[in-house]
Design a protein around this motif. Structure first.
Motif, PDB file in Angstrom:
ATOM      1  N   PRO A  22      31.761-106.927 -83.981  1.00 28.24           N
ATOM      2  CA  PRO A  22      31.491-105.811 -84.892  1.00 28.24           C
ATOM      3  C   PRO A  22      30.580-106.255 -86.040  1.00 28.24           C
ATOM      4  CG  PRO A  22      33.731-106.640 -85.188  1.00 28.24           C
ATOM      5  CD  PRO A  22      33.177-107.317 -83.976  1.00 28.24           C
ATOM      6  N   LEU A  23      29.525-105.512 -86.260  1.00 27.28           N
ATOM      7  CA  LEU A  23      28.571-105.842 -87.309  1.00 27.28           C
ATOM      8  C   LEU A  23      27.990-104.543 -87.837  1.00 27.28           C
ATOM      9  CD1 LEU A  23      27.091-108.039 -88.888  1.00 27.28           C
ATOM     10  CD2 LEU A  23      25.359-108.085 -87.093  1.00 27.28           C
ATOM     11  N   ARG A  24      28.384-104.194 -89.047  1.00 25.88           N
ATOM     12  CA  ARG A  24      27.925-102.928 -89.607  1.00 25.88           C
ATOM     13  C   ARG A  24      27.040-103.163 -90.824  1.00 25.88           C
ATOM     14  NH1 ARG A  24      32.957-102.222 -87.415  1.00 25.88           N
ATOM     15  NH2 ARG A  24      33.113-100.501 -85.937  1.00 25.88           N
ATOM     16  N   GLU A  25      27.608-103.663 -91.904  1.00 24.19           N
ATOM     17  CA  GLU A  25      26.819-103.869 -93.112  1.00 24.19           C
ATOM     18  C   GLU A  25      26.440-105.332 -93.242  1.00 24.19           C
ATOM     19  OE1 GLU A  25      27.209-101.662 -97.217  1.00 24.19           O
ATOM     20  OE2 GLU A  25      28.530-103.404 -97.209  1.00 24.19           O
ATOM     21  N   MET A 115      22.869-103.345 -96.553  1.00 26.84           N
ATOM     22  CA  MET A 115      22.330-102.255 -95.747  1.00 26.84           C
ATOM     23  C   MET A 115      22.986-102.267 -94.377  1.00 26.84           C
ATOM     24  SD  MET A 115      18.526-103.688 -94.735  1.00 26.84           S
ATOM     25  CE  MET A 115      18.120-104.130 -96.431  1.00 26.84           C
ATOM     26  N   PRO A 116      22.965-101.149 -93.656  1.00 29.72           N
ATOM     27  CA  PRO A 116      23.468-101.167 -92.276  1.00 29.72           C
ATOM     28  C   PRO A 116      22.619-102.096 -91.414  1.00 29.72           C
ATOM     29  CG  PRO A 116      23.218 -98.908 -93.087  1.00 29.72           C
ATOM     30  CD  PRO A 116      22.551 -99.805 -94.086  1.00 29.72           C
ATOM     31  N   TYR A 117      23.271-102.813 -90.512  1.00 32.35           N
ATOM     32  CA  TYR A 117      22.535-103.735 -89.654  1.00 32.35           C
ATOM     33  C   TYR A 117      21.443-103.017 -88.866  1.00 32.35           C
ATOM     34  CZ  TYR A 117      21.320-106.671 -85.722  1.00 32.35           C
ATOM     35  OH  TYR A 117      20.610-107.367 -84.784  1.00 32.35           O
ATOM     36  N   ALA A 118      21.736-101.829 -88.373  1.00 33.27           N
ATOM     37  CA  ALA A 118      20.743-101.096 -87.581  1.00 33.27           C
ATOM     38  C   ALA A 118      19.497-100.797 -88.407  1.00 33.27           C
ATOM     39  CB  ALA A 118      21.342 -99.805 -87.038  1.00 33.27           C
TER      40      ALA A 118
END
Length: 227
Positions: A22-25, A115-118
């Motif tokens: 899991p990787l979001r921010e 920031m969001p990873y995306a």
């Protein structure tokens, strides 16, 4: 293709198993320095990346100042070196870990934040638009010597086109902890690789672009790993 004599090593992939994390921010962004300070900046990046934990991923880019909204217009098109950094672990720990890179010299811009990873993954997409002409050469290094660093830094003023770039990317970490014979990727002993990236929007410039990139690559490839 195989029946028509495609050669050895033919295989058919029927499925993949992925191990996801899991990787979001993330803590990510750009730090931009004048090209006149490129040698010192590259040394700082080299020394930092060699001992950085797995949560860090980054590269140093020798280029011309891109027309970013947070970069003063006077720097657009001027030779610069930038750090593109991403910390994928705890943000507070990342702030402390990246202090060494962010504290170097007097950057023109320090635009690093959560920031969001995306969003980070897509941030540089406009720098490689469809319809342009691209030519790359790559060199892998067990270590980046001061001689190689100085030569790369001097290339900031000799890029073959305004859109061309040199990327200095670190390896090591989890990549290096897998034996070379265990996968098809053969350069796990490399600590760094350098991409010489030629970019032009004109087909007529393609031939000279190839020559310019090859000349830059050949100048520093003598200290590179074979292959």
């Amino acid at each position: 293709w195989g029946l028509r004599g495609g050669g050895g090593g033919l295989g058919v992939v029927t499925s993949f198993d992925f191990q996801l994390h899991p990787l979001r921010e993330v803590l990510a962004g750009l730090i931009i320095h004048p090209a006149e300070n490129a040698a010192a900046a590259l040394r700082v990046f080299r020394d930092f990346a060699q001992s950085a934990p797995d949560e860090f991923c980054g590269l140093a880019v020798i280029t011309h100042g891109p027309p970013l909204p947070f970069l003063e217009p006077e720097w657009h098109g001027r030779p610069v070196i930038l750090f593109a950094v991403c910390w994928s672990g705890d943000v507070t720990a990342g702030e402390a870990a990246l202090a060494e890179l962010r504290g170097h010299g007097r950057p023109v811009v320090d635009h690093v934040g959560k920031m969001p990873y995306a969003h980070w993954q897509q941030l540089q997409d406009p720098s490689a638009p469809r319809g342009h002409y691209y030519y790359w050469k790559t060199a892998n290094y067990a270590a980046l010597s001061d001689r190689t660093v100085d030569e790369l830094a001097a290339m900031a003023h000799r890029l073959p086109t305004m859109r061309s770039e040199i990327h200095v990317q670190h390896m090591g970490g989890a990549v290096a902890r897998i034996a070379a014979q265990d996968t098809a990727f053969a350069h796990r002993n490399a600590q760094f690789f350098v991409n010489f990236i030629g970019i032009s929007d004109s087909l007529s410039a393609a031939s000279s672009l190839h020559e310019g990139i090859r000349a830059l690559h050949d100048q520093v490839a003598r200290d590179a790993l074979p292959g």
